[in-house]
Design an enzyme around this catalytic site. Structure first.
Site, PDB file in Angstrom:
ATOM      1  N   HIS A 117     -13.530 -52.923 -24.435  1.00  0.00           N
ATOM      2  CA  HIS A 117     -14.268 -51.865 -25.139  1.00  0.00           C
ATOM      3  C   HIS A 117     -14.180 -50.523 -24.388  1.00  0.00           C
ATOM      4  O   HIS A 117     -13.680 -49.525 -24.901  1.00  0.00           O
ATOM      5  CB  HIS A 117     -15.752 -52.234 -25.241  1.00  0.00           C
ATOM      6  CG  HIS A 117     -16.063 -53.507 -25.953  1.00  0.00           C
ATOM      7  ND1 HIS A 117     -15.884 -53.685 -27.294  1.00  0.00           N
ATOM      8  CD2 HIS A 117     -16.598 -54.680 -25.492  1.00  0.00           C
ATOM      9  CE1 HIS A 117     -16.292 -54.904 -27.649  1.00  0.00           C
ATOM     10  NE2 HIS A 117     -16.719 -55.527 -26.570  1.00  0.00           N
TER      11      HIS A 117
HETATM   12  C1  BDR Z   1     -20.382 -52.163 -24.948  1.00  0.00           C
HETATM   13  O1  BDR Z   1     -21.496 -52.955 -24.525  1.00  0.00           O
HETATM   14  C2  BDR Z   1     -21.455 -53.127 -23.136  1.00  0.00           C
HETATM   15  O2  BDR Z   1     -21.948 -54.374 -22.760  1.00  0.00           O
HETATM   16  C3  BDR Z   1     -20.018 -52.895 -22.740  1.00  0.00           C
HETATM   17  O3  BDR Z   1     -19.942 -52.438 -21.417  1.00  0.00           O
HETATM   18  C4  BDR Z   1     -19.541 -51.866 -23.725  1.00  0.00           C
HETATM   19  O4  BDR Z   1     -19.817 -50.554 -23.277  1.00  0.00           O
HETATM   20  C5  BDR Z   1     -19.650 -52.932 -26.042  1.00  0.00           C
HETATM   21  O5  BDR Z   1     -20.487 -53.136 -27.133  1.00  0.00           O
END
Ligand code: BDR
Ligand code: CA
Length: 330
Positions: free
Chosen positions: A256
């Protein structure tokens, strides 16, 4: 005409596992001038998240150290919510479990320290100094950015663009059926940012769930490129990848936050649509949902586009960029 040889950048992060991978990319990227890393509560509390940021910097050992500044301890209006169940009790794969052959800790006591400056001031000073040349990449809840807007809107509005990892336009959420984690944790802040008037690129689950790092690929990479950085990548992703093995049936993880960093480095990695986006702050079942107006006949005067939402990604090209930037400096 740009005034700077390298693009000034600030990362705002909540210090989790995929945040760490994104920070490694930025610390190794010669096109960027990483001025500061501001830290926010999210995956883990802000003190631990700050330690995690310092840990990554110590491992990468960049030539120029970015300033690290602590920010919001909790969301604007709600109690904090962490993701320790996914990222590990320390937010970074529980690094204290790893030992060297002689029994000493593989990740010893930190030597770096955060700045005494408040993250919000750091963001505002950078906006003032670098103006439209500055990009901010946000990898966590948007509490710091919203607080900076509330403190001095005119100054923060000088920044060129904010690239946001958050939201889900045409796909389901991850923390709830409707919402992505970063927007869910602080929807009020996310909505303040949506209304900021600053050019925004939203890198949501539509694209970030199309870029995955299978454990086998990471292990092959670490075997070929043995270094402290690749060892750290294996160590910090262990618990995170086990979560997806147990819950989503693939042994690896989504990238992500690294994709958001990739988009900040090379916007041509994604295709975007200019849309009007709001974030639900009240819904009983939909709190934190990003709602984009995708109607063909929308009235642009009532619903003016405020976001470039990423809807397509060239995953192969992104993975090439990723691997080219997660190397070690030794
Ligand atoms: C996001 O949620 C967090 O846990 C991750 O680091 C990322 O930024 C993904 O939904
Ligand atoms: Ca994050």
């Amino acid at each position: 005409m740009t005034k700077y040889q390298k693009r000034p950048l600030i990362i705002d992060t909540d210090g989790g596992v995929d945040d760490a991978l994104a920070m490694i990319m930025a610390l190794n990227c010669d096109q960027l001038d990483l001025k500061a890393i501001t830290v926010v509560a999210g995956n883990i509390d802000v003190d631990q998240a700050t330690n995690n940021v310092l840990r990554v910097i110590e491992i990468v050992q960049p030539q120029q150290l970015p300033l690290v500044a602590k920010g919001a301890k909790k969301p604007l209006l709600r109690p904090p919510l962490n993701a320790a169940g996914i990222h590990g009790a320390d937010g970074l794969g529980e690094l204290s479990q790893f030992k060297n052959a002689d029994g000493s800790p593989r990740y010893p006591q930190l030597t770096l320290e955060p700045s005494s400056e408040d993250a919000i001031n750091v963001l505002l000073q950078a906006a003032q100094e670098y103006g439209s040349e500055l990009t901010i990449v946000t990898l966590g809840p948007l509490t710091n950015i919203a607080t900076a807007l509330q403190r001095d809107r005119t100054t923060l509005q000088k920044v060129g663009r904010i690239v946001i990892m958050g939201g889900a336009v045409k796909v389901s959420g991850n923390i709830s059926p409707a919402a992505e984690f970063n927007f869910f944790v602080d929807p009020d802040a996310a909505q303040v940012v949506m209304e900021s008037g600053i050019p925004l690129t939203v890198v949501g689950l539509d694209v970030t769930m199309k870029v995955t790092l299978p454990l086998q690929d990471l292990e092959n990479y670490a075997q070929k490129q043995s270094s402290l950085v690749s060892q750290f990548m294996i160590d910090c992703t262990g618990i995170y990848m086990a979560f997806y093995r147990d819950n989503e049936d693939f042994f690896g993880c989504y990238l992500h936050d690294p994709l958001a960093m990739g988009v900040a480095i090379d916007p041509s990695l994604v295709s975007t649509e200019s849309v009007y986006m709001v974030v639900e702050t009240e819904g009983r079942f939909t709190s934190g949902m990003s709602l984009a107006d995708l109607r063909a006949r929308r009235d642009e005067s009532t619903f003016p586009p405020n976001v470039d939402a990423c809807l397509g990604v060239d995953s192969d090209r992104f993975m090439k960029l990723f691997y080219s930037l997660v190397h070690s400096r030794d």
